[in-house]
Design a protein around this motif. Sequence first.
Motif, PDB file in Angstrom:
ATOM      1  N   ARG A  10       0.831  -1.207   0.000  1.00 51.29           N
ATOM      2  CA  ARG A  10       0.000   0.000   0.000  1.00 51.29           C
ATOM      3  C   ARG A  10       0.863   1.254   0.000  1.00 51.29           C
ATOM      4  O   ARG A  10       2.023   1.237   0.391  1.00 51.29           O
ATOM      5  N   ASP A  11       0.253   2.356  -0.418  1.00 48.61           N
ATOM      6  CA  ASP A  11       0.967   3.634  -0.458  1.00 48.61           C
ATOM      7  C   ASP A  11       1.159   4.249   0.921  1.00 48.61           C
ATOM      8  O   ASP A  11       2.119   4.996   1.135  1.00 48.61           O
ATOM      9  N   GLU A  12       0.232   3.957   1.838  1.00 43.21           N
ATOM     10  CA  GLU A  12       0.281   4.578   3.161  1.00 43.21           C
ATOM     11  C   GLU A  12      -0.038   3.547   4.229  1.00 43.21           C
ATOM     12  O   GLU A  12      -1.008   2.795   4.096  1.00 43.21           O
ATOM     13  N   TRP A  13       0.767   3.540   5.294  1.00 40.94           N
ATOM     14  CA  TRP A  13       0.491   2.690   6.441  1.00 40.94           C
ATOM     15  C   TRP A  13       1.399   3.050   7.610  1.00 40.94           C
ATOM     16  O   TRP A  13       2.478   3.593   7.433  1.00 40.94           O
ATOM     17  N   VAL A  14       0.892   2.714   8.788  1.00 40.86           N
ATOM     18  CA  VAL A  14       1.681   2.763  10.018  1.00 40.86           C
ATOM     19  C   VAL A  14       1.476   1.411  10.676  1.00 40.86           C
ATOM     20  O   VAL A  14       0.345   0.941  10.796  1.00 40.86           O
ATOM     21  N   THR A  15       2.562   0.758  11.071  1.00 41.99           N
ATOM     22  CA  THR A  15       2.458  -0.518  11.766  1.00 41.99           C
ATOM     23  C   THR A  15       3.695  -0.728  12.631  1.00 41.99           C
ATOM     24  O   THR A  15       4.614   0.092  12.631  1.00 41.99           O
ATOM     25  N   GLU A  16       3.698  -1.839  13.341  1.00 40.93           N
ATOM     26  CA  GLU A  16       4.784  -2.142  14.264  1.00 40.93           C
ATOM     27  C   GLU A  16       5.777  -3.108  13.624  1.00 40.93           C
ATOM     28  O   GLU A  16       5.395  -3.976  12.847  1.00 40.93           O
ATOM     29  N   LEU A  17       7.037  -2.953  13.982  1.00 36.72           N
ATOM     30  CA  LEU A  17       8.101  -3.828  13.486  1.00 36.72           C
ATOM     31  C   LEU A  17       8.189  -5.042  14.409  1.00 36.72           C
ATOM     32  O   LEU A  17       8.840  -4.988  15.451  1.00 36.72           O
ATOM     33  N   GLN A  18       7.487  -6.104  14.034  1.00 35.61           N
ATOM     34  CA  GLN A  18       7.448  -7.333  14.827  1.00 35.61           C
ATOM     35  C   GLN A  18       7.412  -8.523  13.885  1.00 35.61           C
ATOM     36  O   GLN A  18       7.088  -8.374  12.722  1.00 35.61           O
ATOM     37  N   TYR A  19       7.696  -9.682  14.427  1.00 39.36           N
ATOM     38  CA  TYR A  19       7.613 -10.966  13.746  1.00 39.36           C
ATOM     39  C   TYR A  19       8.696 -11.094  12.668  1.00 39.36           C
ATOM     40  O   TYR A  19       8.751 -10.315  11.721  1.00 39.36           O
ATOM     41  N   ALA A  20       9.517 -12.099  12.826  1.00 44.39           N
ATOM     42  CA  ALA A  20      10.662 -12.318  11.941  1.00 44.39           C
ATOM     43  C   ALA A  20      10.254 -12.368  10.474  1.00 44.39           C
ATOM     44  O   ALA A  20      10.950 -11.834   9.611  1.00 44.39           O
ATOM     45  N   ALA A  21       9.129 -12.994  10.172  1.00 39.83           N
ATOM     46  CA  ALA A  21       8.688 -13.118   8.776  1.00 39.83           C
ATOM     47  C   ALA A  21       8.225 -11.782   8.205  1.00 39.83           C
ATOM     48  O   ALA A  21       8.295 -11.559   6.994  1.00 39.83           O
ATOM     49  N   ALA A  22       7.747 -10.885   9.046  1.00 38.92           N
ATOM     50  CA  ALA A  22       7.211  -9.599   8.581  1.00 38.92           C
ATOM     51  C   ALA A  22       8.267  -8.504   8.495  1.00 38.92           C
ATOM     52  O   ALA A  22       8.165  -7.608   7.660  1.00 38.92           O
ATOM     53  N   ARG A  23       9.253  -8.556   9.378  1.00 40.99           N
ATOM     54  CA  ARG A  23      10.222  -7.450   9.463  1.00 40.99           C
ATOM     55  C   ARG A  23      10.889  -7.109   8.135  1.00 40.99           C
ATOM     56  O   ARG A  23      10.907  -5.934   7.750  1.00 40.99           O
ATOM     57  N   PRO A  24      11.439  -8.084   7.380  1.00 40.56           N
ATOM     58  CA  PRO A  24      12.098  -7.688   6.132  1.00 40.56           C
ATOM     59  C   PRO A  24      11.127  -7.154   5.080  1.00 40.56           C
ATOM     60  O   PRO A  24      11.476  -6.254   4.313  1.00 40.56           O
TER      61      PRO A  24
END
Length: 191
Positions: free
Chosen positions: A62-76
Amino acid sequence: MTPYDARRILVAGTSGSGKTTLAARIAAVTGIPHTEIDGLFHHAGWTPNPRFVEEVRGLAARDEWVTELQYAAARPVLSARAQVLIWLDLPRLVVLRRVVTRTVVRRLRGIELWNGNREAPLRTFFTDPDHIVRWAMRTHGRQKQQVREALAANTDLRLVRLRSRRDTARLLSLLTLHATVRAAPEGETST
């Protein structure tokens, strides 16, 4: 890219540091949608979402988002697309106080977290090695490495390091000011 112009924002920090609260406040000030990453990961009964990585890829695209840096699979995946990484680098004692208070309040009030899930009974602190309070203390020192990995994955990623409540308040104040100026019709300023 500054935090005031960014439209894809990651918030990093140990469990209990306030990253989800900060992400939600940034979203409220900027109008950028917030997706709570825990809500994507945890289905009812604390079962992991089998489509988690796919949903994270959709979020990151998406063009815009705010989220948290968590979970090894999601971080990269998130790091590669983020423009700004805001790191809540708070002292261990501050995080401990916050996570204990939050956990007790959530449990006593029966607050639903995500998809019907609630905090575990407080007694599980003594029996569950992954109890959120124990988890926060065990993983506190890992944040620096995770931030380094995010910055290495995206050399354009800008880092904002917050070390206190005062730093966080200052950032939110500046984001609010910037959002107000952006929203004012050309040639006008808000007072």
